[in-house]
Write a protein that holds these residues in place. Structure first.
Motif, PDB file in Angstrom:
ATOM      1  N   ALA A  93     -58.099  20.349 106.121  1.00  0.00           N
ATOM      2  CA  ALA A  93     -58.595  21.244 105.078  1.00  0.00           C
ATOM      3  C   ALA A  93     -59.959  20.762 104.608  1.00  0.00           C
ATOM      4  CB  ALA A  93     -57.613  21.305 103.907  1.00  0.00           C
ATOM      5  N   GLU A  94     -60.656  21.632 103.901  1.00  0.00           N
ATOM      6  CA  GLU A  94     -61.896  21.267 103.225  1.00  0.00           C
ATOM      7  C   GLU A  94     -61.711  21.494 101.740  1.00  0.00           C
ATOM      8  OE1 GLU A  94     -65.076  23.730 104.667  1.00  0.00           O
ATOM      9  OE2 GLU A  94     -64.204  25.575 103.882  1.00  0.00           O
ATOM     10  N   HIS A  95     -62.469  20.736 100.948  1.00  0.00           N
ATOM     11  CA  HIS A  95     -62.373  20.868  99.487  1.00  0.00           C
ATOM     12  C   HIS A  95     -63.775  20.720  98.905  1.00  0.00           C
ATOM     13  CE1 HIS A  95     -60.305  20.779  95.592  1.00  0.00           C
ATOM     14  NE2 HIS A  95     -61.235  19.914  95.229  1.00  0.00           N
ATOM     15  N   TYR A  96     -64.140  21.619  98.010  1.00  0.00           N
ATOM     16  CA  TYR A  96     -65.466  21.607  97.397  1.00  0.00           C
ATOM     17  C   TYR A  96     -65.372  21.120  95.956  1.00  0.00           C
ATOM     18  CZ  TYR A  96     -67.099  24.247 101.435  1.00  0.00           C
ATOM     19  OH  TYR A  96     -67.423  24.622 102.721  1.00  0.00           O
ATOM     20  N   LEU A  97     -66.220  20.168  95.615  1.00  0.00           N
ATOM     21  CA  LEU A  97     -66.216  19.576  94.277  1.00  0.00           C
ATOM     22  C   LEU A  97     -67.597  19.700  93.651  1.00  0.00           C
ATOM     23  CD1 LEU A  97     -64.624  17.759  92.181  1.00  0.00           C
ATOM     24  CD2 LEU A  97     -65.755  15.816  93.294  1.00  0.00           C
ATOM     25  N   ALA A  98     -67.666  20.314  92.464  1.00  0.00           N
ATOM     26  CA  ALA A  98     -68.919  20.352  91.709  1.00  0.00           C
ATOM     27  C   ALA A  98     -69.211  18.942  91.191  1.00  0.00           C
ATOM     28  CB  ALA A  98     -68.813  21.340  90.556  1.00  0.00           C
ATOM     29  N   VAL A  99     -70.385  18.411  91.522  1.00  0.00           N
ATOM     30  CA  VAL A  99     -70.711  17.018  91.206  1.00  0.00           C
ATOM     31  C   VAL A  99     -71.787  16.962  90.123  1.00  0.00           C
ATOM     32  CG1 VAL A  99     -71.681  14.873  92.117  1.00  0.00           C
ATOM     33  CG2 VAL A  99     -70.079  16.205  93.494  1.00  0.00           C
TER      34      VAL A  99
END
Length: 389
Positions: free
Chosen positions: A193-199
């Motif tokens: 899976a992929e996961h996007y995180l606002a940094v």
């Protein structure tokens, strides 16, 4: 995604300016009744989830096969979140509903099987944050010193899944992750899976240090790269020291007078640092993409991506162009291309390609078979549901 509420709906949901006698006890009693029903339904859902696991094992025994050990299903998870968005009519925003169900699913996963997640440590890294966002509070988390250690833990079976950073929207690919992919024996670890995180980066300083006393800043190379504008404007002449993770930077800064760190806000309380400046990243939409690693990819979801790496004979004119042209012929789109030194000999490179489709799709299999004719070698790194915001 936030659920919008119309002005008229907001008006009907507003609390009355004056409660009628007995109204408050009645409403609280109704909440108590609903809470009891929620508890019953949550336990019923958890029991069914456990039953699904038992049914899988029974089916495998009947057919003489091996039960699928993966209880984290990215494709199924995505379907649930999309359905929740469709079902939700407010006033709770969809993001809140999804967060609640993340914990529901996390608890259900832990009932079926002890699930451990490896991440680049120590505590407080963005990898730690991404892992927790993905798997919730009921799983166990195991910190690792390096990105390679995360891969090794998954490959060796000491953890169920791993979480590694892959690329940043502003600073590009995370080179250590690409390098480990290059060196990894084929098939040992696959992307699930992929996961996007606002940094959002923060400058934290040692508690005994004022801003004017800062002489050294610790961070990961990605942290420095994503905060160039702030550093060049406000921290000229201050030494920059690359370390293995942003949380490691915070840990080091906590021990050293005159030191600071670029890391997450959560590191302030974990490592006892003072906040000097918040949101110092160059772009407000700064986002990092992470990969969830396991020993196999998930089944097709209908909207997938696949990552491969390969090399060609650089002495053959047009070899790279010929390899890529096979994908165009099959009408397969590329979403990312990158390269890294292969380590086999000087000026020899591995190329990374991310393409649309799942490696089980007939069109993708045919394209990669065509592509193989122009490659010295090609390795499948995994297929996963496309979840780009």
């Amino acid at each position: 995604m936030l659920t919008k509420i119309s002005a008229s709906k907001q008006l009907t949901m507003s609390a009355p300016t004056q409660d009628t006698p007995g109204e408050l006890p009645r409403l609280r009693a109704r909440v108590d009744t609903l809470d009891a029903e929620l508890v019953r339904l949550l336990n019923e859902r958890a029991s069914i989830s456990v039953g699904i696991g038992l049914a899988k094992r029974k089916d495998a025994e009947k057919t003489g096969g091996v039960a699928d050990e993966h209880i984290h299903r990215p494709s199924r998870e995505m379907q649930i979140y999309e359905r929740l968005e469709t079902l939700n009519s407010g006033p709770l925003p969809t993001s809140a509903i999804q967060s609640i169900f993340r914990e529901v699913m996390s608890a259900s996963i832990s009932l079926q099987k002890e699930t451990t997640i490896a991440f680049l440590g120590p505590r407080g890294t963005y990898s730690h944050q991404a892992a927790f966002e993905r798997f919730g509070d009921s799983c166990q988390y195991v910190e690792q010193e390096t990105i390679k250690d995360v891969f090794d833990a998954v490959a060796g079976g000491s953890v169920t899944y791993g979480v590694v950073p892959f690329e940043n929207s502003r600073f590009g690919s995370v080179q250590p992750t690409l390098d480990v992919f290059c060196a990894l024996p084929g098939g040992k670890v696959q992307i699930r899976a992929e996961h996007y995180l606002a940094v959002h980066h923060v400058l934290l300083r040692n508690k005994d240090t004022t801003r004017g006393q800062i002489r050294k800043i610790y961070s990961h190379a990605q942290g420095f790269g994503q905060c160039q504008t702030f550093l060049n404007q406000h921290m000229r002449g201050v030494e920059r020291v690359n370390v293995s993770s942003t949380a490691k930077a915070a840990e080091l800064a906590s021990r050293e007078h005159g030191a600071a760190a670029i890391c997450s806000l959560g590191c302030a309380s974990i490592y006892g640092l003072d906040v000097e400046e918040k949101n110092i990243e160059d772009a407000a939409d700064n986002t990092t993409r992470f990969f969830i690693l396991g020993n196999a990819s998930d089944m097709p979801s209908g909207n997938d991506r696949t990552l491969v790496f390969f090399t060609v004979d650089h002495r053959q004119p047009g070899a790279l162009c010929d390899a890529l042209n096979t994908l165009k012929t099959r009408n397969i789109n590329l979403t990312k291309i990158d390269s890294r030194p292969s380590g086999q000999r000087p000026w020899h490179y591995f190329f990374f390609l991310e393409l649309t489709g799942h490696m089980a799709d007939e069109q993708v299999k045919a394209a990669l078979a065509d592509m193989n004719a122009f490659c010295l070698d090609i390795t499948m790194l995994g297929s996963y549901p496309a979840q780009q915001p």
